[in-house]
Scaffold this active site. Structure first.
Site, PDB file in Angstrom:
ATOM      1  N   TYR A   1      51.256  83.526  43.922  1.00 58.26           N
ATOM      2  CA  TYR A   1      52.214  82.825  42.662  1.00 58.26           C
ATOM      3  C   TYR A   1      53.504  82.930  43.160  1.00 58.26           C
ATOM      4  CZ  TYR A   1      48.225  82.439  39.421  1.00 58.26           C
ATOM      5  OH  TYR A   1      47.234  82.057  38.966  1.00 58.26           O
TER       6      TYR A   1
ATOM      7  N   LYS B   1      39.628  91.756  47.249  1.00 56.56           N
ATOM      8  CA  LYS B   1      38.964  90.615  47.979  1.00 56.56           C
ATOM      9  C   LYS B   1      39.345  91.126  49.520  1.00 56.56           C
ATOM     10  CE  LYS B   1      35.713  87.440  48.637  1.00 56.56           C
ATOM     11  NZ  LYS B   1      34.348  87.570  48.044  1.00 56.56           N
TER      12      LYS B   1
ATOM     13  N   ASP C   1      34.180  89.099  43.184  1.00 63.68           N
ATOM     14  CA  ASP C   1      32.761  88.430  43.024  1.00 63.68           C
ATOM     15  C   ASP C   1      31.962  89.269  42.099  1.00 63.68           C
ATOM     16  OD1 ASP C   1      33.364  89.064  45.412  1.00 63.68           O
ATOM     17  OD2 ASP C   1      32.103  87.883  46.373  1.00 63.68           O
TER      18      ASP C   1
ATOM     19  N   ASP D   1      44.903  86.464  36.312  1.00 62.83           N
ATOM     20  CA  ASP D   1      44.949  85.257  35.384  1.00 62.83           C
ATOM     21  C   ASP D   1      43.454  84.759  35.325  1.00 62.83           C
ATOM     22  OD1 ASP D   1      46.052  82.765  34.377  1.00 62.83           O
ATOM     23  OD2 ASP D   1      46.958  82.337  36.106  1.00 62.83           O
TER      24      ASP D   1
END
Ligand code: NAD
Length: 347
Positions: free
Chosen positions: A129, A176, A210, A234
């Site tokens: 971001y 991740k 995930d 988010d």
């Protein structure tokens, strides 16, 4: 009588409706507990373009810097073009680095799950971001993901400190790092170090995001405090909202070392804006978080009592099930719901 100044940023879409409702409820709770609030209205969002020629006027940033506490409605952000994101800029400029979002099952709000009680800690100032995007060659664009040790450390410390103070048992980090080995790797390294060196009393868990999503929808009650970088936070916030009845019931806070801005997780809801049907509860709950923050930072027991009164009022109103907004299966409008709470607060 204690007096507190709050910067009110109404924002766009349903923002003016839900913030006005929250303000009335907070004022009623203040009046019944001997706390007075001075509200300073400041522009931001698409509405501010018309009045100030900027989505985030300097005077709005100055007001939050001066008074240190804000209640904010959502603001619209044009997709794929135009003005900078107000939210990203506000959070970065005021260094509101921790987004704190409690996601809890609410009385009488029927969902697939019961007893969900999760608090999300989202890093608010970097990750993907940063808005650093470039066209490096015709048809080739990049977006830069930034992670700094400073930001990873402080969001990790916030999550563990919160867990420790609130007697929470576990912090789970979603990541991740199997793919983004350096950036998410740094986030993990910092979280783990804060845990090992400062909060070994709290259970620590790492999950690839995930798998984390699958586990969340399978059994959200296995989670306690969730810690993650900006983009993941988010997305996971909205996913978690869906577990407890939707965006109408999930509040939030953006907290830094010197200031804090409280706002619901939801956006401007253009599909229902201006119709008087939006659920103001998420904004009101954000107001309760704000009152508790004021109580902590000003050692003001009356503000804490005001928060407690509002909480009892909405829990009672939901339990009775007579005055509910449309998203929760009722027919009440925004103001009607706020009025029901105010009636309870006045007792
Ligand atoms: P949204 O949260 O505005 O709406 C998603 C769905 O949830 C809609 O169906 C909406 O009607 C419903 N909903 C949301 N809040 C509700 C409430 N209080 N009561 C009842 N129903 C509610 O998400 P979106 O449509 O993806 O985004 C719309 C705009 O909001 C975009 O411009 C986006 O950038 C912006 N946005 C702003 C913020 C913020 O300012 N904090 C956060 C998210 C999205």
């Amino acid at each position: 009588m204690a007096k507190h100044t709050i910067v009110l940023i109404a924002g766009d879409g349903i923002g003016p409706e839900v913030t006005a409702a929250a303000r009335r409820v907070i004022d009623a709770a203040g009046a019944s507990t001997g706390t007075q609030f001075d509200w300073i209205s400041m522009p931001a969002g698409e509405a501010a373009i018309k009045t100030d020629g900027d989505t985030l006027p300097e005077k709005t940033l100055d007001a939050v810097t001066q008074y240190k506490v804000g209640l904010k409605g959502p603001v619209g952000t044009p997709i794929g073009k135009g003005f900078r994101s107000v939210n990203v800029t506000l959070r970065k400029k005021l260094d509101l680095y921790a987004a704190v979002r409690p996601v809890r099952s609410m009385p009488n709000v029927k969902t697939r799950y019961e007893n969900v009680d999760i608090v999300i800690f989202r890093e608010n100032t970097e990750g993907l971001y940063t808005g650093i995007e470039n066209e490096i060659a015709p048809g080739v664009v990049t977006s830069l993901k930034v992670a700094t040790q400073k930001a990873c450390d402080r969001i990790s410390r916030s999550a563990f400190r919160y867990a420790n103070r609130r007697r929470r048992k576990k912090v789970t980090v979603f990541h991740k790092a199997n793919i983004m080995k350096i950036t998410d790797g740094l986030f993990l390294k910092c979280a783990k170090r804060v845990w090992e060196e400062e909060y070994p009393n709290i259970e620590y868990e790492e999950l690839i995001i995930d798998n984390g999503c699958m586990q969340l929808v399978k059994d959200p009650t296995r989670f306690d405090v969730l810690l993650m970088e900006n983009l993941y936070g988010d997305l996971i916030s909205d996913l978690c909202a869906g577990l407890v009845g939707g965006l109408g019931v999930v509040p939030g806070a953006n907290i830094g070392d010197v200031a804090a801005v409280f706002e619901a997780v939801h956006g401007t809801a253009p599909d229902i804006a201006g119709k008087g049907v939006a659920n103001p509860l998420a904004c009101i709950m954000s107001g309760v978080m704000m009152l508790n923050y004021i109580a902590d930072t000003h050692h003001d027991d009356a503000a804490r009592l005001a928060a407690e009164k509002i909480k009892n009022a909405y829990n009672g109103t939901l339990s009775e099930g007579k005055v509910l907004t449309r998203d929760l299966g009722g027919t009440a409008g925004t103001d009607q719901f706020a009025d029901a709470l105010i009636e309870k607060i006045k007792g």
